[in-house]
Design a protein around this motif. Structure first.
Motif, mmCIF file in Angstrom:
data_model
loop_
_atom_site.group_PDB
_atom_site.id
_atom_site.type_symbol
_atom_site.label_atom_id
_atom_site.label_comp_id
_atom_site.label_asym_id
_atom_site.label_seq_id
_atom_site.Cartn_x
_atom_site.Cartn_y
_atom_site.Cartn_z
ATOM 1 N N ASN A 48 25.528 115.793 33.584
ATOM 2 C CA ASN A 48 26.905 116.295 33.544
ATOM 3 C C ASN A 48 27.390 116.575 32.125
ATOM 4 O OD1 ASN A 48 26.980 113.661 32.778
ATOM 5 N ND2 ASN A 48 28.259 112.938 34.459
ATOM 6 N N GLY A 150 26.443 98.616 41.472
ATOM 7 C CA GLY A 150 26.774 99.713 42.387
ATOM 8 C C GLY A 150 27.408 100.895 41.680
ATOM 9 N N ASN A 152 27.357 104.057 38.458
ATOM 10 C CA ASN A 152 26.494 105.193 38.117
ATOM 11 C C ASN A 152 25.201 104.751 37.447
ATOM 12 O OD1 ASN A 152 28.010 107.334 39.115
ATOM 13 N ND2 ASN A 152 29.290 107.423 37.288
ATOM 14 N N THR A 153 25.298 103.763 36.578
ATOM 15 C CA THR A 153 24.084 103.312 35.885
ATOM 16 C C THR A 153 23.065 102.773 36.882
ATOM 17 O OG1 THR A 153 25.397 102.740 33.950
ATOM 18 C CG2 THR A 153 23.206 101.800 34.053
ATOM 19 N N ARG A 173 27.268 94.134 45.391
ATOM 20 C CA ARG A 173 28.101 93.042 45.913
ATOM 21 C C ARG A 173 29.119 93.492 46.959
ATOM 22 N NH1 ARG A 173 31.681 91.541 40.538
ATOM 23 N NH2 ARG A 173 32.732 93.540 40.313
ATOM 24 N N ARG A 174 29.323 94.803 47.091
ATOM 25 C CA ARG A 174 30.273 95.303 48.102
ATOM 26 C C ARG A 174 29.535 96.181 49.109
ATOM 27 N NH1 ARG A 174 34.298 98.828 46.365
ATOM 28 N NH2 ARG A 174 33.211 99.342 44.422
ATOM 29 N N ARG A 178 30.286 102.204 43.743
ATOM 30 C CA ARG A 178 31.267 102.719 42.792
ATOM 31 C C ARG A 178 30.753 104.053 42.216
ATOM 32 N NH1 ARG A 178 35.313 100.488 39.959
ATOM 33 N NH2 ARG A 178 34.963 98.499 40.970
ATOM 34 N N TYR A 183 25.256 110.565 44.106
ATOM 35 C CA TYR A 183 24.147 109.611 43.992
ATOM 36 C C TYR A 183 23.849 108.921 45.322
ATOM 37 C CZ TYR A 183 24.389 110.163 38.950
ATOM 38 O OH TYR A 183 24.356 110.680 37.687
ATOM 39 N N ILE A 234 25.231 96.015 35.770
ATOM 40 C CA ILE A 234 26.530 95.613 36.332
ATOM 41 C C ILE A 234 27.696 95.920 35.382
ATOM 42 C CG2 ILE A 234 25.528 93.874 37.851
ATOM 43 C CD1 ILE A 234 26.488 91.757 35.784
HETATM 44 P P1 NAP Z 1 30.486 100.247 36.201
HETATM 45 O O1 NAP Z 1 30.901 101.622 36.573
HETATM 46 O O2 NAP Z 1 31.473 99.320 35.640
HETATM 47 O O3 NAP Z 1 29.836 99.595 37.488
HETATM 48 C C1 NAP Z 1 29.377 98.283 37.454
HETATM 49 C C2 NAP Z 1 28.882 97.920 38.839
HETATM 50 O O4 NAP Z 1 28.361 96.599 38.808
HETATM 51 C C3 NAP Z 1 29.982 97.946 39.892
HETATM 52 O O5 NAP Z 1 29.469 98.478 41.077
HETATM 53 C C4 NAP Z 1 30.353 96.468 40.037
HETATM 54 O O6 NAP Z 1 30.732 96.130 41.339
HETATM 55 C C5 NAP Z 1 29.055 95.775 39.738
HETATM 56 N N1 NAP Z 1 29.272 94.466 39.124
HETATM 57 C C6 NAP Z 1 30.068 94.144 38.086
HETATM 58 N N2 NAP Z 1 29.967 92.842 37.762
HETATM 59 C C7 NAP Z 1 29.083 92.329 38.648
HETATM 60 C C8 NAP Z 1 28.550 91.029 38.843
HETATM 61 N N3 NAP Z 1 28.896 89.999 38.063
HETATM 62 N N4 NAP Z 1 27.659 90.851 39.835
HETATM 63 C C9 NAP Z 1 27.296 91.877 40.624
HETATM 64 N N5 NAP Z 1 27.757 93.145 40.492
HETATM 65 C C10 NAP Z 1 28.637 93.357 39.510
HETATM 66 O O7 NAP Z 1 29.282 100.261 35.129
HETATM 67 P P2 NAP Z 1 28.093 101.321 34.917
HETATM 68 O O8 NAP Z 1 27.509 101.772 36.187
HETATM 69 O O9 NAP Z 1 27.214 100.716 33.894
HETATM 70 O O10 NAP Z 1 28.839 102.526 34.235
HETATM 71 C C11 NAP Z 1 29.556 102.307 33.026
HETATM 72 C C12 NAP Z 1 30.267 103.585 32.680
HETATM 73 O O11 NAP Z 1 29.312 104.574 32.301
HETATM 74 C C13 NAP Z 1 31.056 104.168 33.841
HETATM 75 O O12 NAP Z 1 32.221 104.754 33.343
HETATM 76 C C14 NAP Z 1 30.124 105.199 34.390
HETATM 77 O O13 NAP Z 1 30.779 106.245 35.080
HETATM 78 C C15 NAP Z 1 29.446 105.700 33.119
HETATM 79 N N6 NAP Z 1 28.146 106.274 33.468
HETATM 80 C C16 NAP Z 1 28.145 107.527 33.915
HETATM 81 C C17 NAP Z 1 26.968 108.132 34.300
HETATM 82 C C18 NAP Z 1 27.026 109.519 34.799
HETATM 83 O O14 NAP Z 1 28.059 110.134 34.717
HETATM 84 N N7 NAP Z 1 25.979 110.067 35.348
HETATM 85 C C19 NAP Z 1 25.771 107.426 34.245
HETATM 86 C C20 NAP Z 1 25.797 106.115 33.816
HETATM 87 C C21 NAP Z 1 26.996 105.538 33.444
HETATM 88 P P3 NAP Z 1 32.113 96.650 41.983
HETATM 89 O O15 NAP Z 1 31.863 98.060 42.344
HETATM 90 O O16 NAP Z 1 32.311 95.735 43.132
HETATM 91 O O17 NAP Z 1 33.143 96.463 40.909
#
Ligand code: NAP
Length: 303
Positions: A48, A150, A152-153, A173-174, A178, A183, A234
């Motif tokens: 993207n 859950g 994007n990563t 966990r849900r 997210r 995806y 996470i």
């Molecule tokens: P994130 O969006 O914050 O998602 C973290 C995920 O881990 C959530 O699903 C959360 O569950 C879960 N989680 C959090 N703490 C936990 C725990 N202690 N035990 C179990 N599960 C836990 O983080 P991310 O996926 O690393 O992404 C970080 C940012 O980078 C986001 O803004 C994302 O959009 C961006 N990113 C974008 C792309 C892309 O655009 N292609 C790719 C990678 C990353 P819940 O859903 O229940 O809260």
């Protein structure tokens, strides 16, 4: 010499800030003690970022780095250990070997990955417990792995590991991801096993990861799954040590509070990229880097 702008962090935000600052006529010094490119460098596939329908994070940031380094007057490959100054007098930055002076500071320190905090995680780190599929996925081709999270990563990493031929269990966990909808479809098409409402209680293994102890959050049942590796995805926490040293106002979640032009509450201190917690996307980081540099330029040249 005193540099006009010190940029801490050389991911897409810091790189973009360097390009814009220098083109505004400001001298630039960059501090980066880790891998240039920040979290984006670790993404297996970015789909993207404008102009690049499909590119690996490492290729994208390598192109950005080649471009941005042309605009850096001095690059310090060391961690900033201390920052002092402010109130219009400029800032002093100290690393282990250097002491540098800057008139304005752009903080682009990004985030660091979160840990699960369960037994076995620390012991088996690097022995099957990983936080980066791009870095370690290769060792798990044709093996059985779990990806925790859950967002994007987690989704991107699960798909990447699947493409390497691994049998993949995405444990969330849900009961809803997210991650972006696109995806979810792809995870199903690629036959990633989705395990809902489940948390990891323990990572098991003596010398390497052998299994995970899981708990279902709906009915409380405990089970074990045999895996060779576990990828923890996470989310992230802000790397906010530098803003704290400077008395920069943080939001409740620890990210730096900025106005729409990336100014913080402290005079001549700006923040851009993931550390602002607005929308962790490469395109946003690059845009914020430009805004931060423009604000620094405006403030430093104001009569
Ligand atoms: P994130 O969006 O914050 O998602 C973290 C995920 O881990 C959530 O699903 C959360 O569950 C879960 N989680 C959090 N703490 C936990 C725990 N202690 N035990 C179990 N599960 C836990 O983080 P991310 O996926 O690393 O992404 C970080 C940012 O980078 C986001 O803004 C994302 O959009 C961006 N990113 C974008 C792309 C892309 O655009 N292609 C790719 C990678 C990353 P819940 O859903 O229940 O809260």
């Amino acid at each position: 010499m005193t540099f006009d702008v010190g940029i801490i962090g050389f991911g897409p935000a810091g790189m973009s800030a360097a390009i814009y600052a220098k083109r505004f006529g400001l001298s630039t010094i960059v501090f980066e003690h880790g891998i240039s490119g920040g979290n984006a460098a670790l993404s297996p596939l970015i789909e993207n970022y404008l102009g690049f329908p499909e590119i690996s994070g490492s290729d994208l940031v390598a192109a950005m780095e080649n471009h941005a380094k042309k605009y850096v007057d001095k690059f310090v490959d060391e961690k900033v250990a201390d920052v002092s100054g402010g109130t219009g007098r400029g800032f002093e930055l100290e690393t282990r070997r250097e002491r540098e002076k800057v008139r304005a500071l752009i903080i682009a320190t990004g985030t660091k990955h979160r840990e699960l905090g369960v037994p076995g995680e620390q012991k088996l780190r690097g022995r099957g417990v990983s936080y980066c599929a791009t870095c370690d996925g290769f060792f798990f081709r044709n093996k059985k792995v779990a990806v925790i999270g859950g967002g994007n990563t987690a989704a991107v990493e699960a798909l990447y590991l699947r493409d390497l031929g691994a049998e993949v269990y995405l444990i969330h966990r849900r009961d809803k991801l997210r991650a972006e909808e696109v995806y979810y479809k792809r995870l199903n098409e690629k036959k990633v096993n989705l395990v809902w409402n489940t948390v990891v209680k323990e990572i098991l293994g003596e010398k390497k990861v052998e299994a995970l102890r899981l708990e279902n959050r709906v009915d409380g049942t405990v089970s074990e799954i045999q895996v060779n590796g576990v990828f923890v995805a996470i989310g992230d926490d802000p790397q906010n040590e530098i803003p704290k040293m400077l008395g920069v106002t943080l939001r409740e979640d620890g990210y730096v509070a900025v106005d729409q032009n990336c100014r913080t509450n402290v005079k001549h201190v700006y923040a851009c990229g993931d550390i602002t917690g607005l929308f962790n996307q490469v395109v946003v980081a690059a845009a914020q880097g430009a805004l931060a540099a423009r604000s620094a330029y405006e403030d430093l040249t104001k009569i």
